[in-house]
Write a protein that holds these residues in place. Structure first.
Motif, PDB file in Angstrom:
ATOM      1  N   MET A   1      35.830 -11.476 -44.731  1.00  0.00           N
ATOM      2  CA  MET A   1      34.686 -12.368 -44.738  1.00  0.00           C
ATOM      3  C   MET A   1      35.070 -13.646 -44.005  1.00  0.00           C
ATOM      4  SD  MET A   1      32.581 -14.067 -47.900  1.00  0.00           S
ATOM      5  CE  MET A   1      31.745 -12.555 -48.300  1.00  0.00           C
ATOM      6  N   ARG A   2      34.099 -14.195 -43.266  1.00  0.00           N
ATOM      7  CA  ARG A   2      34.306 -15.456 -42.564  1.00  0.00           C
ATOM      8  C   ARG A   2      33.110 -16.348 -42.801  1.00  0.00           C
ATOM      9  NH1 ARG A   2      36.683 -13.379 -36.879  1.00  0.00           N
ATOM     10  NH2 ARG A   2      35.528 -15.164 -36.133  1.00  0.00           N
ATOM     11  N   VAL A   3      33.327 -17.652 -42.700  1.00  0.00           N
ATOM     12  CA  VAL A   3      32.247 -18.615 -42.891  1.00  0.00           C
ATOM     13  C   VAL A   3      32.144 -19.537 -41.683  1.00  0.00           C
ATOM     14  CG1 VAL A   3      32.386 -18.579 -45.409  1.00  0.00           C
ATOM     15  CG2 VAL A   3      33.690 -20.264 -44.134  1.00  0.00           C
ATOM     16  N   GLY A   4      30.944 -20.065 -41.489  1.00  0.00           N
ATOM     17  CA  GLY A   4      30.713 -21.014 -40.413  1.00  0.00           C
ATOM     18  C   GLY A   4      29.807 -22.129 -40.896  1.00  0.00           C
ATOM     19  N   ILE A   5      29.903 -23.271 -40.243  1.00  0.00           N
ATOM     20  CA  ILE A   5      29.108 -24.445 -40.593  1.00  0.00           C
ATOM     21  C   ILE A   5      28.238 -24.819 -39.410  1.00  0.00           C
ATOM     22  CG2 ILE A   5      29.195 -26.906 -41.194  1.00  0.00           C
ATOM     23  CD1 ILE A   5      31.929 -26.327 -42.484  1.00  0.00           C
ATOM     24  N   GLY A   6      27.005 -25.214 -39.698  1.00  0.00           N
ATOM     25  CA  GLY A   6      26.103 -25.688 -38.654  1.00  0.00           C
ATOM     26  C   GLY A   6      25.469 -27.002 -39.064  1.00  0.00           C
ATOM     27  N   TYR A   7      25.135 -27.807 -38.067  1.00  0.00           N
ATOM     28  CA  TYR A   7      24.517 -29.108 -38.314  1.00  0.00           C
ATOM     29  C   TYR A   7      23.579 -29.396 -37.161  1.00  0.00           C
ATOM     30  CZ  TYR A   7      24.150 -34.170 -39.031  1.00  0.00           C
ATOM     31  OH  TYR A   7      23.682 -35.439 -39.231  1.00  0.00           O
ATOM     32  N   ASP A   8      22.406 -29.934 -37.466  1.00  0.00           N
ATOM     33  CA  ASP A   8      21.480 -30.306 -36.408  1.00  0.00           C
ATOM     34  C   ASP A   8      20.661 -31.513 -36.836  1.00  0.00           C
ATOM     35  OD1 ASP A   8      20.510 -29.739 -33.750  1.00  0.00           O
ATOM     36  OD2 ASP A   8      18.621 -29.172 -34.682  1.00  0.00           O
ATOM     37  N   VAL A   9      20.256 -32.295 -35.847  1.00  0.00           N
ATOM     38  CA  VAL A   9      19.464 -33.507 -36.060  1.00  0.00           C
ATOM     39  C   VAL A   9      18.394 -33.576 -34.986  1.00  0.00           C
ATOM     40  CG1 VAL A   9      19.520 -36.030 -35.957  1.00  0.00           C
ATOM     41  CG2 VAL A   9      21.406 -34.799 -37.022  1.00  0.00           C
ATOM     42  N   HIS A  10      17.197 -33.960 -35.382  1.00  0.00           N
ATOM     43  CA  HIS A  10      16.132 -34.226 -34.412  1.00  0.00           C
ATOM     44  C   HIS A  10      15.356 -35.448 -34.872  1.00  0.00           C
ATOM     45  CE1 HIS A  10      16.418 -30.742 -31.756  1.00  0.00           C
ATOM     46  NE2 HIS A  10      16.733 -30.043 -32.834  1.00  0.00           N
ATOM     47  N   ALA A  11      14.946 -36.251 -33.911  1.00  0.00           N
ATOM     48  CA  ALA A  11      14.130 -37.435 -34.187  1.00  0.00           C
ATOM     49  C   ALA A  11      12.670 -37.040 -34.296  1.00  0.00           C
ATOM     50  CB  ALA A  11      14.301 -38.457 -33.061  1.00  0.00           C
ATOM     51  N   PHE A  12      11.929 -37.810 -35.086  1.00  0.00           N
ATOM     52  CA  PHE A  12      10.482 -37.618 -35.149  1.00  0.00           C
ATOM     53  C   PHE A  12       9.841 -38.070 -33.854  1.00  0.00           C
ATOM     54  CE2 PHE A  12      10.835 -37.930 -39.929  1.00  0.00           C
ATOM     55  CZ  PHE A  12      10.332 -36.665 -40.178  1.00  0.00           C
ATOM     56  N   VAL A  13       8.733 -37.411 -33.506  1.00  0.00           N
ATOM     57  CA  VAL A  13       7.951 -37.766 -32.329  1.00  0.00           C
ATOM     58  C   VAL A  13       6.482 -37.434 -32.619  1.00  0.00           C
ATOM     59  CG1 VAL A  13       8.247 -35.522 -31.179  1.00  0.00           C
ATOM     60  CG2 VAL A  13       7.824 -37.555 -29.818  1.00  0.00           C
ATOM     61  N   ALA A  14       5.590 -38.239 -32.084  1.00  0.00           N
ATOM     62  CA  ALA A  14       4.152 -37.983 -32.257  1.00  0.00           C
ATOM     63  C   ALA A  14       3.720 -36.838 -31.348  1.00  0.00           C
ATOM     64  CB  ALA A  14       3.362 -39.245 -31.934  1.00  0.00           C
ATOM     65  N   GLY A  15       2.681 -36.143 -31.762  1.00  0.00           N
ATOM     66  CA  GLY A  15       2.065 -35.142 -30.910  1.00  0.00           C
ATOM     67  C   GLY A  15       2.670 -33.756 -30.959  1.00  0.00           C
ATOM     68  N   ARG A  16       3.561 -33.499 -31.917  1.00  0.00           N
ATOM     69  CA  ARG A  16       4.150 -32.169 -32.063  1.00  0.00           C
ATOM     70  C   ARG A  16       4.027 -31.740 -33.510  1.00  0.00           C
ATOM     71  NH1 ARG A  16       9.685 -30.672 -29.394  1.00  0.00           N
ATOM     72  NH2 ARG A  16       8.599 -28.697 -29.319  1.00  0.00           N
ATOM     73  N   PRO A  17       3.903 -30.443 -33.745  1.00  0.00           N
ATOM     74  CA  PRO A  17       3.902 -29.960 -35.132  1.00  0.00           C
ATOM     75  C   PRO A  17       5.306 -30.039 -35.729  1.00  0.00           C
ATOM     76  CG  PRO A  17       3.737 -28.114 -33.615  1.00  0.00           C
ATOM     77  CD  PRO A  17       3.680 -29.369 -32.787  1.00  0.00           C
ATOM     78  N   LEU A  18       5.383 -30.216 -37.027  1.00  0.00           N
ATOM     79  CA  LEU A  18       6.663 -30.199 -37.730  1.00  0.00           C
ATOM     80  C   LEU A  18       6.915 -28.776 -38.210  1.00  0.00           C
ATOM     81  CD1 LEU A  18       9.142 -31.556 -38.961  1.00  0.00           C
ATOM     82  CD2 LEU A  18       7.733 -32.149 -40.949  1.00  0.00           C
ATOM     83  N   VAL A  19       8.005 -28.190 -37.728  1.00  0.00           N
ATOM     84  CA  VAL A  19       8.385 -26.833 -38.112  1.00  0.00           C
ATOM     85  C   VAL A  19       9.813 -26.877 -38.633  1.00  0.00           C
ATOM     86  CG1 VAL A  19       8.724 -24.455 -37.318  1.00  0.00           C
ATOM     87  CG2 VAL A  19       6.899 -25.863 -36.317  1.00  0.00           C
ATOM     88  N   LEU A  20       9.992 -26.388 -39.848  1.00  0.00           N
ATOM     89  CA  LEU A  20      11.322 -26.314 -40.463  1.00  0.00           C
ATOM     90  C   LEU A  20      11.481 -24.965 -41.144  1.00  0.00           C
ATOM     91  CD1 LEU A  20      11.590 -29.869 -42.038  1.00  0.00           C
ATOM     92  CD2 LEU A  20      12.869 -29.015 -40.068  1.00  0.00           C
ATOM     93  N   GLY A  21      12.581 -24.307 -40.891  1.00  0.00           N
ATOM     94  CA  GLY A  21      12.802 -22.997 -41.491  1.00  0.00           C
ATOM     95  C   GLY A  21      11.755 -21.984 -41.067  1.00  0.00           C
ATOM     96  N   GLY A  22      11.160 -22.203 -39.892  1.00  0.00           N
ATOM     97  CA  GLY A  22      10.125 -21.308 -39.395  1.00  0.00           C
ATOM     98  C   GLY A  22       8.759 -21.519 -40.012  1.00  0.00           C
ATOM     99  N   VAL A  23       8.607 -22.597 -40.771  1.00  0.00           N
ATOM    100  CA  VAL A  23       7.360 -22.873 -41.489  1.00  0.00           C
ATOM    101  C   VAL A  23       6.737 -24.163 -40.953  1.00  0.00           C
ATOM    102  CG1 VAL A  23       6.384 -23.420 -43.770  1.00  0.00           C
ATOM    103  CG2 VAL A  23       8.208 -21.701 -43.552  1.00  0.00           C
TER     104      VAL A  23
END
Length: 157
Positions: free
Chosen positions: A1-23
């Motif tokens: 078994m192996r493990v991995g770590i991920g990290y991501d950041v995005h700034a808010f912006v007007a005029g786009r839908p908010l999608v998180l986890g595919g929702v």
């Protein structure tokens, strides 16, 4: 078994839908990025790729490639799932933490878990999604954007 770590950041912006986890989450702002800027999925993709030592999200989906412009990040997740299978890896579990002062995530977490599990082809109990705030400290606390951290376990078939 192996493990991995991920990290991501995005700034808010007007005029786009908010999608998180595919929702899609009703909110006045979306996240800025080349694709749909789904920080949750981006963190999961990096965790999975890292666990299998298959590079990172930028190598597979570069922002310089017009194919990924406004692409749904679920496409990235499906690609990663298939790549892992091709390379002989099976996904064990994924655990995600969303860091955001707002919007409140609790109402959307069950749908995120279901969408992530369905896309990854794992049972829903193999996916955990949690949310926290930074008590108004830092860029997330000031409401400037959202961060996500993920850890994933994979094992050889």
């Amino acid at each position: 078994m192996r493990v991995g770590i991920g990290y991501d950041v995005h700034a808010f912006v007007a005029g786009r839908p908010l999608v998180l986890g595919g929702v899609a989450i009703p909110y006045a702002q979306g996240l800025d990025g080349h694709s749909d800027a789904d920080a949750v999925i981006h963190a999961v993709v990096d965790a999975l790729l890292g666990a299998a030592a298959l590079g990172d999200i930028g190598q597979h989906f570069p922002s310089s490639d017009p194919r990924w412009r406004d692409a749904p990040s679920t496409d990235f997740l499906a690609y990663t799932r298939d790549l892992l299978a091709t390379e002989g890896w099976r996904i064990g579990n994924v655990d995600v933490t969303i860091v955001a002062e707002r919007p409140k995530m609790i109402p959307y977490i069950p749908a995120m878990r279901a969408r992530l599990a369905a896309t990854l082809g794992v049972p829903p109990d193999a996916v955990s999604v949690k949310a926290t705030t930074t008590d108004r400290l830092g860029f997330t606390g000031r409401g400037e954007g959202i961060a996500a951290m993920a850890i994933a376990a994979v094992q050889r078939d």
